[in-house]
Design an enzyme around this catalytic site. Structure first.
Site, PDB file in Angstrom:
ATOM      1  N   PHE A 124       1.005  -1.242   0.137  1.00 56.31           N
ATOM      2  CA  PHE A 124       0.030   0.024  -0.036  1.00 56.31           C
ATOM      3  C   PHE A 124       1.060   1.261   0.116  1.00 56.31           C
ATOM      4  O   PHE A 124       0.649   2.140   0.760  1.00 56.31           O
ATOM      5  CB  PHE A 124      -1.061  -0.091   1.018  1.00 56.31           C
ATOM      6  N   ASP A 166       0.757  -0.386   5.028  1.00 59.75           N
ATOM      7  CA  ASP A 166       0.020   1.003   5.448  1.00 59.75           C
ATOM      8  C   ASP A 166      -1.379   1.008   4.577  1.00 59.75           C
ATOM      9  O   ASP A 166      -1.670   1.825   3.715  1.00 59.75           O
ATOM     10  CB  ASP A 166       0.786   2.150   5.205  1.00 59.75           C
ATOM     11  N   CYS A 185      -5.121   3.628   9.490  1.00 61.67           N
ATOM     12  CA  CYS A 185      -5.597   4.827   9.724  1.00 61.67           C
ATOM     13  C   CYS A 185      -7.195   5.006   9.938  1.00 61.67           C
ATOM     14  O   CYS A 185      -7.913   5.703   9.437  1.00 61.67           O
ATOM     15  CB  CYS A 185      -5.159   5.743   8.457  1.00 61.67           C
ATOM     16  N   ALA A 216      -3.189  -5.995  -2.871  1.00 60.16           N
ATOM     17  CA  ALA A 216      -1.987  -6.183  -1.904  1.00 60.16           C
ATOM     18  C   ALA A 216      -2.203  -7.582  -1.267  1.00 60.16           C
ATOM     19  O   ALA A 216      -1.162  -8.230  -1.073  1.00 60.16           O
ATOM     20  CB  ALA A 216      -2.295  -5.060  -0.679  1.00 60.16           C
ATOM     21  N   ASP A 264       1.236  -1.292  -4.847  1.00 61.54           N
ATOM     22  CA  ASP A 264      -0.206  -0.634  -4.609  1.00 61.54           C
ATOM     23  C   ASP A 264      -0.817  -0.763  -5.783  1.00 61.54           C
ATOM     24  O   ASP A 264      -0.479  -1.435  -6.814  1.00 61.54           O
ATOM     25  CB  ASP A 264       0.136   1.041  -4.742  1.00 61.54           C
TER      26      ASP A 264
END
Lengths: 402, 402
Positions: free
Chosen positions: B234, B305, B345, B285, B256
């Site tokens: 990512f 990530d 996140c 991914a 990615d």
């Protein structure tokens, strides 16, 4: 069956005990979870034993302390493992390899107990000198093998045994400081960190003479300190203050109750050619914070890194009040838009509670904070994921709005 | 009574509402806590209003969205504050001052919404160019004053308005991308960070073309990468991979799903003279991690990530399973003694739950981890202490034992 396995005593979990917890990675068996028949009770503290679940399936091999809250600490998942010089050397080599990847210079926590698979063993490295704290009986019995493995893995010439910790005394081991390899340093060791020089008195200082765990937090604070005035409270040998000066702070004032610690801080400032920007003030931190407020002193960055106010659960409430009081006394000394960094090395004060105590203190001082940083001990302090206790250190930084 | 105060509508808390929470620093009044009489309901979304407690004591002045879950966002504790160009300029200047103390070069998140006292406003700085996301009606109505204040405080020549966020559309604002000052860049902007060069396509990229929030975590990963092989999953425009190469990694592979993002990553590697050590692989991914395992690929450092797998509470369980799966697929690719870094996140996935999901995945892959790092968004993303939501980003790094 190999001889070493069959020769070891066996400790068995009660049927009600949660064997899955251990099978899934927890390295401890609780004393209450062990079947304590006469044979089990006869296992001396510090002796090796094989741990089995209630169905007699082996869970691994560990160090027994059957009368303790922790009844067994696993050393190896393989019940037939031989805990000899080669086994110790492999663990120590892995720890050395991990550190040399992280640091250009040989100054770091080299062995961090359970985090490096060696329960009770702490080793700090100061260049050519190692300071070892063996805090458990099983280590004491293997001292010669450990010293040899440390020497071989690091090439260090000197090794000091610091046997003065509370954990060690709790194991019933004698208090002792001795030179096990090479010579005792005749002067404080110069330790380069974050561009500063710290003086570590490994023979007489607190713990091993220097706290490596704050290195990353020093570095962050130092970035904030550039061009500003810094107050470093509970400074010990100058941790945050000297790093701030190395990063370009205009001035740093270090406060500590210990005159010998402040003398080492001054020597560090001198050695790095920063003495003209550095001052110290010996005294009680609370009283000094009050006195500075009365004098109208203001700083762009204030850091308070007190000793553990809440070392154990019983002390938690009183400890949190102490953190709140520190924050309340320190916040008024911070300039508008300046930063207040507060640290805790209390096992019992988890991050949310510690942060909340800090925020109460800042609020009571009438300042409005923004959290800009949360930090922990550096990567030379690896944590076993099941043991949050090893994550004792936390640092939070707040910008105090204009 | 001054005219501006008396002219503003009043929103009052119900007697049962917790006024102390707001008085002690929380910047929001819940919609359910407001007395919604006819007059209150008539206040248009985005209009200024004075907030009072049930005893008619003013709590401050804010932006009303009476029909929303958040009924009012406080702008100022002074109910008589005038939200004019000078007020906006003071907040913006404070934000600029805080960043210039932190960064040598003008590339950072300049305004972080509530964290900088400006609810809904996001501004990223790319040298001479600002990218602004105004995600609330009250900002839209003050656009000219905000643009002028940003120009004056930064001296920036160009300002792009990126009005494409979900938050903005939820406020009923139109989707728009336009140049409010100077010119649109004709090529991706070169952004120096951690010694690498990143290419930010501020006109067409994700969000504002680059994520500044991972800077500190990039820096930590890069330290671990020296001399090793790195897998950056990512990767977006090369975040972890390019920082690793700049720190001395032997090779980095970026994965990615977005071909344009990987092209920007390649351009960044080219610009920094590191293209010979950099490779990319476009694709899903999960599938790529599986393929790499089948190929027998191994890396000294693997970073994942992913986008927010658990953006909201309803998605939490599924999100945690996705994090676990990523960890399980990534762990076998890590060399013995190497490091696996996992990021989230997701607002809804708090650190302990996210960390536990990662540990389950690592355990299911048969690897034994040690936690060596926990990181968050950098200090240019200040958090209002009452709003844990703004602390969405977390990164954990585990050394996987030999």
């Amino acid at each position: 069956m190999t001889a070493p396995l069959s020769s070891l005593p066996i400790l068995r979990l009660k049927p009600k005990a949660d064997a899955k917890r251990i099978r899934h990675g927890h390295p401890w068996a609780w004393g209450d979870d062990l079947v304590l028949d006469r044979r089990a009770r006869a296992i001396p503290a510090g002796a090796l034993a094989v741990l089995e679940d209630a169905e007699r399936q082996p869970l691994g091999l560990g160090v027994a302390t059957v009368e303790g809250k922790i009844g067994l600490r696993l050393l190896d998942r393989d019940p037939a493992a031989l805990i000899d010089q080669a086994w110790l050397a492999a663990r120590i080599q892995a720890a050395v390899d991990a550190r040399t990847k992280l640091y250009d210079e040989p100054y770091y926590r080299l062995i961090h107990a359970e985090g490096d698979g060696l329960p009770g063993l702490i080793v700090d490295r100061f260049g050519d000198t190692l300071v070892m704290q063996p805090n458990a009986i099983w280590l004491e019995e293997r001292e010669a093998a450990i010293v040899a493995a440390l020497r071989d893995a690091t090439g260090c010439a000197n090794l000091i045994k610091n046997g003065t910790s509370r954990a060690r005394l709790a194991e019933g081991l004698p208090e002792v400081t001795e030179v096990l390899l090479g010579d005792a340093p005749t002067a404080p060791i110069q330790v380069p960190m974050n561009g500063a020089i710290y003086m570590a008195d490994v023979m007489a200082g607190q713990k091993t003479g220097l706290f490596f765990d704050q290195r990353e937090n020093h570095a962050f604070a130092a970035r904030l300190a550039r061009g500003g005035r810094v107050l470093d409270v509970f400074s010990h040998v100058g941790g945050f203050g000297l790093a701030s000066l190395a990063a370009g702070a205009v001035h740093a004032l270090a406060v500590d109750a210990s005159a010998p610690a402040l003398q080492l801080a001054e020597a560090g400032a001198e050695a790095a050619g920063m003495a003209d920007r550095f001052a110290t003030r010996q005294g009680d931190a609370f009283a000094t914070l009050e006195a500075l407020a009365e004098e109208g002193a203001r700083f762009d960055l204030v850091i308070c890194d007190p000793p553990a106010f809440a070392p154990a659960k019983q002390a938690l409430e009183a400890g949190l009040r102490a953190y709140e009081r520190i924050a309340k006394l320190a916040a008024p000394l911070v300039t508008e838009g300046g930063v207040l960094m507060l640290c805790s090395c209390s096992h019992a004060a988890e991050l949310p509670k510690f942060r909340a105590a800090c925020l109460r203190g800042i609020g009571r001082a009438g300042r409005e904070p923004r959290l800009i940083y949360t930090g922990f001990a550096g990567p030379d302090h690896p944590q076993h994921p099941a043991l949050t206790e090893t994550g004792y250190l936390k640092a939070v930084a707040f910008r105090l709005l204009p």
